[in-house]
Scaffold this motif. Structure first.
Motif, PDB file in Angstrom:
ATOM      1  N   ARG A 139       0.802  -1.228   0.000  1.00 33.40           N
ATOM      2  CA  ARG A 139       0.000   0.000   0.000  1.00 33.40           C
ATOM      3  C   ARG A 139       0.832   1.275   0.000  1.00 33.40           C
ATOM      4  O   ARG A 139       0.308   2.374  -0.227  1.00 33.40           O
ATOM      5  CB  ARG A 139      -0.945   0.003   1.199  1.00 33.40           C
ATOM      6  CG  ARG A 139      -1.949  -1.160   1.084  1.00 33.40           C
ATOM      7  CD  ARG A 139      -2.928  -1.180   2.214  1.00 33.40           C
ATOM      8  NE  ARG A 139      -3.531   0.106   2.399  1.00 33.40           N
ATOM      9  CZ  ARG A 139      -3.950   0.560   3.567  1.00 33.40           C
ATOM     10  NH1 ARG A 139      -3.799  -0.166   4.643  1.00 33.40           N
ATOM     11  NH2 ARG A 139      -4.514   1.748   3.652  1.00 33.40           N
ATOM     12  N   VAL A 140       2.129   1.125   0.271  1.00 37.55           N
ATOM     13  CA  VAL A 140       3.016   2.300   0.267  1.00 37.55           C
ATOM     14  C   VAL A 140       4.270   1.929  -0.489  1.00 37.55           C
ATOM     15  O   VAL A 140       4.809   0.834  -0.299  1.00 37.55           O
ATOM     16  CB  VAL A 140       3.436   2.678   1.710  1.00 37.55           C
ATOM     17  CG1 VAL A 140       4.350   3.896   1.706  1.00 37.55           C
ATOM     18  CG2 VAL A 140       2.224   2.938   2.585  1.00 37.55           C
ATOM     19  N   ARG A 141       4.715   2.808  -1.390  1.00 39.76           N
ATOM     20  CA  ARG A 141       6.010   2.521  -2.024  1.00 39.76           C
ATOM     21  C   ARG A 141       6.957   3.683  -1.796  1.00 39.76           C
ATOM     22  O   ARG A 141       6.551   4.850  -1.853  1.00 39.76           O
ATOM     23  CB  ARG A 141       5.845   2.187  -3.503  1.00 39.76           C
ATOM     24  CG  ARG A 141       5.613   3.347  -4.395  1.00 39.76           C
ATOM     25  CD  ARG A 141       5.492   2.912  -5.851  1.00 39.76           C
ATOM     26  NE  ARG A 141       5.177   4.075  -6.664  1.00 39.76           N
ATOM     27  CZ  ARG A 141       6.046   4.696  -7.463  1.00 39.76           C
ATOM     28  NH1 ARG A 141       7.263   4.249  -7.589  1.00 39.76           N
ATOM     29  NH2 ARG A 141       5.684   5.761  -8.163  1.00 39.76           N
ATOM     30  N   PRO A 142       8.230   3.359  -1.509  1.00 41.60           N
ATOM     31  CA  PRO A 142       9.198   4.435  -1.305  1.00 41.60           C
ATOM     32  C   PRO A 142       9.516   5.137  -2.623  1.00 41.60           C
ATOM     33  O   PRO A 142       9.368   4.534  -3.699  1.00 41.60           O
ATOM     34  CB  PRO A 142      10.439   3.711  -0.771  1.00 41.60           C
ATOM     35  CG  PRO A 142      10.258   2.276  -1.079  1.00 41.60           C
ATOM     36  CD  PRO A 142       8.804   2.016  -1.352  1.00 41.60           C
ATOM     37  N   LEU A 143       9.936   6.378  -2.565  1.00 43.61           N
ATOM     38  CA  LEU A 143      10.394   7.117  -3.750  1.00 43.61           C
ATOM     39  C   LEU A 143      11.858   7.493  -3.487  1.00 43.61           C
ATOM     40  O   LEU A 143      12.174   8.644  -3.173  1.00 43.61           O
ATOM     41  CB  LEU A 143       9.526   8.365  -3.963  1.00 43.61           C
ATOM     42  CG  LEU A 143       8.025   8.113  -4.202  1.00 43.61           C
ATOM     43  CD1 LEU A 143       7.257   9.430  -4.265  1.00 43.61           C
ATOM     44  CD2 LEU A 143       7.797   7.317  -5.493  1.00 43.61           C
ATOM     45  N   PRO A 144      12.764   6.489  -3.590  1.00 40.91           N
ATOM     46  CA  PRO A 144      14.133   6.712  -3.120  1.00 40.91           C
ATOM     47  C   PRO A 144      14.901   7.765  -3.910  1.00 40.91           C
ATOM     48  O   PRO A 144      15.689   8.516  -3.332  1.00 40.91           O
ATOM     49  CB  PRO A 144      14.794   5.329  -3.245  1.00 40.91           C
ATOM     50  CG  PRO A 144      13.908   4.522  -4.137  1.00 40.91           C
ATOM     51  CD  PRO A 144      12.535   5.124  -4.060  1.00 40.91           C
ATOM     52  N   GLU A 145      14.662   7.842  -5.232  1.00 39.28           N
ATOM     53  CA  GLU A 145      15.438   8.831  -6.000  1.00 39.28           C
ATOM     54  C   GLU A 145      15.045  10.245  -5.612  1.00 39.28           C
ATOM     55  O   GLU A 145      15.899  11.118  -5.407  1.00 39.28           O
ATOM     56  CB  GLU A 145      15.218   8.623  -7.496  1.00 39.28           C
ATOM     57  CG  GLU A 145      16.069   7.486  -8.018  1.00 39.28           C
ATOM     58  CD  GLU A 145      15.537   6.894  -9.296  1.00 39.28           C
ATOM     59  OE1 GLU A 145      14.913   7.626 -10.078  1.00 39.28           O
ATOM     60  OE2 GLU A 145      15.748   5.681  -9.488  1.00 39.28           O
ATOM     61  N   LEU A 146      13.735  10.453  -5.483  1.00 41.59           N
ATOM     62  CA  LEU A 146      13.262  11.775  -5.068  1.00 41.59           C
ATOM     63  C   LEU A 146      13.770  12.091  -3.657  1.00 41.59           C
ATOM     64  O   LEU A 146      14.265  13.197  -3.393  1.00 41.59           O
ATOM     65  CB  LEU A 146      11.727  11.805  -5.099  1.00 41.59           C
ATOM     66  CG  LEU A 146      11.079  13.118  -4.660  1.00 41.59           C
ATOM     67  CD1 LEU A 146      11.427  14.261  -5.620  1.00 41.59           C
ATOM     68  CD2 LEU A 146       9.559  12.977  -4.567  1.00 41.59           C
ATOM     69  N   SER A 147      13.664  11.120  -2.754  1.00 39.87           N
ATOM     70  CA  SER A 147      14.119  11.325  -1.372  1.00 39.87           C
ATOM     71  C   SER A 147      15.580  11.745  -1.350  1.00 39.87           C
ATOM     72  O   SER A 147      15.965  12.707  -0.674  1.00 39.87           O
ATOM     73  CB  SER A 147      13.980  10.046  -0.545  1.00 39.87           C
ATOM     74  OG  SER A 147      12.655   9.608  -0.533  1.00 39.87           O
ATOM     75  N   THR A 148      16.411  11.025  -2.106  1.00 39.50           N
ATOM     76  CA  THR A 148      17.852  11.299  -2.101  1.00 39.50           C
ATOM     77  C   THR A 148      18.133  12.673  -2.704  1.00 39.50           C
ATOM     78  O   THR A 148      18.920  13.454  -2.167  1.00 39.50           O
ATOM     79  CB  THR A 148      18.602  10.211  -2.890  1.00 39.50           C
ATOM     80  OG1 THR A 148      18.262   8.964  -2.318  1.00 39.50           O
ATOM     81  CG2 THR A 148      20.105  10.412  -2.845  1.00 39.50           C
TER      82      THR A 148
END
Ligand SMILES: C[S@@+](CC[C@H](N)C(=O)[O-])C[C@H]1O[C@@H](n2cnc3c(N)ncnc32)[C@H](O)[C@@H]1O
Length: 368
Positions: free
Chosen positions: A335-344
């Motif tokens: 139900r939740v997916r990380p957005l690692p590129e945006l976060s970084t």
């Protein structure tokens, strides 16, 4: 309240007179705009106001009546005063009679907020952006500790505009001396930070050396990011937002800020309870500050579940980790997916350098 944090920590005073999190990073993460609804941890109010100035409808929640009193008085000042008057009243520029101005703003306040500020006139006359425990802690650092490593001239040189290569050279040759590293280790030690800056309870779940990690991030903020445009650094080193204003107070945002404040609703209680209380239309974004830092994983999972119940599909969650690594619990993977590129990418622009990560995640669906 999960983990009885509310009982263990004291909430009867202003802990954060300002939001010590970079609002511009938050704005890119949550994409506030007309028609978008954001649930936001209030803290000093600043970042909730910045989200509203960018067009969103904002519910700003806090457990602490003192934090909400701080947000309320800022709202009254922004509504009633011009930009220069706001900076003077809040304590960013000199002012002659803040208590007189307060008397004029007071009718705008709720009885709880008025009672809070009536009881603390010294905080009003000193300028409320300096009224928090965390700000006093920075003040102690600046007055008593920083001079052991750097004098005023060197601080001024650090904060003057210069290209990145020169910032690196200045940092490595003149700033990063043995004393600077030592005072970091002493002053930012868990014990002292717990005693003076944060409630020791908040450090129960934190592992590792506080000082080493903040020192590495400080180097990044002092070299890779423009120091002269960093309001958080300016406050820590000079005791005020002398070189740069916090985003919500930038003059070019002032008209939008005033207009945006009409879309801010304050809520006394947890963000979880605020989500349920304002459930009718759901939320497109959640500014969660670093609330997970102080909680154990089951308590964090409970908050995620309760917020997700009121998330619109595609809604984003944004929050900081300081020292305890936190992200959505595995049970919510579908139900939740990380957005690692945006976060970084956003973390690389984060001017508030105490955090170890900025997390942005996307909700894939909502629980009806
Ligand atoms: C989490 S603290 C952190 C502020 C800042 N990141 C720092 O560490 O310097 C910010 C605010 O969150 C509030 N808070 C903590 N947990 C909360 C919750 N579950 N719901 C609403 N507010 C909460 C506190 O009262 C405080 O005013």
């Amino acid at each position: 309240m999960p983990d009885e944090l509310q009982e263990r920590a004291r909430f009867d005073f202003v802990r954060y007179a300002n939001c010590w999190e970079d609002a511009d990073v938050l704005i890119e993460a949550l994409r506030p705009g007309p028609g978008r609804r954001i649930l936001s941890v209030a803290s000093g109010g600043d970042n909730s106001f910045a989200l509203a100035a960018a067009g969103a409808e904002v519910v700003a929640a806090d457990l602490s009546a003192a934090q909400l009193a701080c947000a309320e008085l800022k709202i009254a000042a922004i509504r009633r005063l011009d930009h220069a008057g706001v900076l003077a009243f809040l304590g960013i520029r000199p002012a002659e009679d803040r208590l007189g101005v307060y008397a004029r703003l007071r009718p705008d306040l709720t009885p709880a907020a008025a009672a809070f500020w009536d009881a603390t006139p010294a905080a009003v006359s000193g300028g409320i952006v300096h009224a928090g425990k965390f700000e006093r802690y920075f003040g102690l650092f600046r007055r008593r500790v920083l001079p052991l490593a750097h004098g005023r001239r060197r601080v001024a040189a650090l904060l003057s505009p210069r290209p990145v290569a020169e910032r690196r050279a200045f940092h490595d040759r003149r700033w990063n001396n043995l004393r600077w590293r030592m005072i970091f280790h002493v002053f930012f030690s868990r014990f002292i930070m717990g005693r003076l800056g944060r409630d020791p309870e908040f450090f129960r779940y934190v592992e590792g050396s506080v000082a080493d990690r903040i020192l590495a991030r400080a180097r990044y903020a002092l070299t890779e990011l423009p120091t002269h445009a960093n309001p958080y650094l300016s406050y820590i080193l000079t005791g005020n937002f002398t070189h740069a204003l916090p985003p919500y107070l930038e003059p070019e945002r002032f008209d939008a800020l005033r207009e945006g404040l009409q879309r801010v609703t304050l809520f006394r209680g947890t963000v979880q309870d605020a989500a349920a209380a304002h459930a009718a239309r759901g939320f497109d974004g959640f500014n969660l500050s670093d609330i997970f830092e102080y909680l154990d994983p089951p308590a964090c999972a409970d908050i995620f579940r309760r917020l997700l119940a009121h998330a619109r599909p595609g809604a984003r969650l944004a929050y900081w980790n300081m020292l305890a690594p936190r992200s959505h619990p595995a049970e919510l993977d579908g139900r939740v997916r990380p957005l690692p590129e945006l976060s970084t990418r956003l973390f690389q622009n984060d001017r508030a350098f105490f955090y170890s990560a900025f997390v942005v995640e996307e909700c894939l669906g909502s629980e009806a």
